[in-house]
Design a protein around this motif. Structure first.
Motif, PDB file in Angstrom:
ATOM      1  N   TYR A   1     -20.557 -17.901  23.757  1.00  0.00           N
ATOM      2  CA  TYR A   1     -20.062 -18.192  22.399  1.00  0.00           C
ATOM      3  C   TYR A   1     -18.414 -18.025  22.137  1.00  0.00           C
ATOM      4  O   TYR A   1     -18.057 -18.879  21.473  1.00  0.00           O
TER       5      TYR A   1
ATOM      6  N   SER B   1     -30.878 -16.022  11.559  1.00  0.00           N
ATOM      7  CA  SER B   1     -29.979 -17.229  12.084  1.00  0.00           C
ATOM      8  C   SER B   1     -28.524 -17.154  11.650  1.00  0.00           C
ATOM      9  O   SER B   1     -28.248 -16.168  10.779  1.00  0.00           O
ATOM     10  N   PHE B   2     -27.651 -17.630  12.379  1.00  0.00           N
ATOM     11  CA  PHE B   2     -26.241 -17.630  11.934  1.00  0.00           C
ATOM     12  C   PHE B   2     -25.686 -18.859  11.547  1.00  0.00           C
ATOM     13  O   PHE B   2     -25.871 -19.872  12.082  1.00  0.00           O
ATOM     14  N   GLN B   3     -25.209 -18.693  10.398  1.00  0.00           N
ATOM     15  CA  GLN B   3     -24.511 -20.138   9.571  1.00  0.00           C
ATOM     16  C   GLN B   3     -23.147 -20.130  10.013  1.00  0.00           C
ATOM     17  O   GLN B   3     -22.635 -19.214   9.761  1.00  0.00           O
ATOM     18  N   LEU B   4     -22.734 -21.249  10.589  1.00  0.00           N
ATOM     19  CA  LEU B   4     -21.398 -21.677  11.074  1.00  0.00           C
ATOM     20  C   LEU B   4     -20.780 -22.726  10.145  1.00  0.00           C
ATOM     21  O   LEU B   4     -21.474 -23.812  10.155  1.00  0.00           O
TER      22      LEU B   4
ATOM     23  N   TYR C   1     -19.164 -28.292  17.664  1.00  0.00           N
ATOM     24  CA  TYR C   1     -20.243 -27.103  17.615  1.00  0.00           C
ATOM     25  C   TYR C   1     -21.643 -27.238  17.901  1.00  0.00           C
ATOM     26  O   TYR C   1     -22.423 -26.582  18.590  1.00  0.00           O
TER      27      TYR C   1
ATOM     28  N   ILE D   1     -23.878 -25.821  21.381  1.00  0.00           N
ATOM     29  CA  ILE D   1     -25.145 -25.192  21.381  1.00  0.00           C
ATOM     30  C   ILE D   1     -26.095 -26.198  21.873  1.00  0.00           C
ATOM     31  O   ILE D   1     -27.063 -25.512  22.707  1.00  0.00           O
TER      32      ILE D   1
ATOM     33  N   TRP E   1     -30.095 -27.184  11.670  1.00  0.00           N
ATOM     34  CA  TRP E   1     -30.446 -26.024  12.290  1.00  0.00           C
ATOM     35  C   TRP E   1     -30.432 -26.349  13.883  1.00  0.00           C
ATOM     36  O   TRP E   1     -30.938 -27.452  14.145  1.00  0.00           O
TER      37      TRP E   1
ATOM     38  N   ASP F   1     -29.883 -22.019  20.569  1.00  0.00           N
ATOM     39  CA  ASP F   1     -29.140 -21.999  21.584  1.00  0.00           C
ATOM     40  C   ASP F   1     -29.862 -21.667  22.947  1.00  0.00           C
ATOM     41  O   ASP F   1     -31.292 -21.269  22.827  1.00  0.00           O
TER      42      ASP F   1
ATOM     43  N   ARG G   1     -30.886 -18.657  16.975  1.00  0.00           N
ATOM     44  CA  ARG G   1     -30.901 -19.842  15.889  1.00  0.00           C
ATOM     45  C   ARG G   1     -29.409 -19.931  15.290  1.00  0.00           C
ATOM     46  O   ARG G   1     -28.832 -18.876  14.615  1.00  0.00           O
ATOM     47  N   TRP G   2     -29.035 -21.188  14.960  1.00  0.00           N
ATOM     48  CA  TRP G   2     -27.617 -21.431  14.299  1.00  0.00           C
ATOM     49  C   TRP G   2     -27.846 -22.449  13.202  1.00  0.00           C
ATOM     50  O   TRP G   2     -28.789 -23.381  13.298  1.00  0.00           O
ATOM     51  N   GLN G   3     -27.144 -22.468  12.254  1.00  0.00           N
ATOM     52  CA  GLN G   3     -26.984 -23.482  11.297  1.00  0.00           C
ATOM     53  C   GLN G   3     -25.686 -23.989  11.544  1.00  0.00           C
ATOM     54  O   GLN G   3     -24.568 -23.414  11.205  1.00  0.00           O
TER      55      GLN G   3
END
Length: 162
Positions: A24, A79-82, A93, A97, A109, A112, A117-119
């Motif tokens: 990360y 989830s984490f929103q970037l 980014y 991921i 979405w 990894d 979960r990432w947005q």
């Protein structure tokens, strides 16, 4: 005067907390490992001297990676929103991921390689969804629904009605 409480997301890993934290901080701007804590005694998920927790930041936000052991998977419930500023940052980014063992999902979405979960969300998407013209916001929403990674040019064109 008391210090405000700080919320820190704790992410549970099965023996790879340090590896995940290093991934990360290598992938995201304004990120760093701030501390690594080793177990002082044996515990159910490891031995004395093993990494127990890793304190780190992602984009300036505090996280804790815990080597908690097996059997606890990440889910879609968190989830984490970037937020990203442009297509280059979005692409960078997203690639970090998904090209390192992750998977693409839909509508910004992705997941990894550990299942987090990432947005990856361009500000242009948020601005378009909040457009005061309901027709423009609806066009942006419709365009987004057909995307996996967000294409800012296509979002902006939908917002303009093109």
């Amino acid at each position: 005067m008391s210090t405000p409480a700080k919320v820190v997301a704790c992410l549970w890993y099965d023996g790879c907390a340090e590896e995940a934290a290093r991934f990360y901080v290598d992938s995201f701007d304004d990120s760093r490992i701030t501390d690594i804590h080793r177990a002082t005694t044996d515990w159910p998920a490891g031995k004395a001297g093993d990494v127990l927790t890793v304190d780190f930041t992602i984009a300036g936000n505090a996280f804790l990676a815990l080597n908690g052991g097996p059997g606890v998977a990440f889910t879609d419930a968190i989830s984490f929103q970037l937020m990203t500023e442009d297509q280059a940052q979005t692409d960078r980014y997203w690639a970090a991921i998904t090209q390192a063992g992750g998977t693409e999902i839909a509508c910004s979405w992705c997941r990894d390689r550990w299942g987090v979960r990432w947005q990856i969300v361009p500000r242009a998407l948020v601005d378009g969804l909040a457009d005061p013209d309901p027709a423009a916001a609806a066009r942006v929403m419709q365009a987004m629904m057909g995307m996996v990674k967000i294409d800012i040019a296509a979002i902006e064109a939908a917002r303009r009605g093109e």
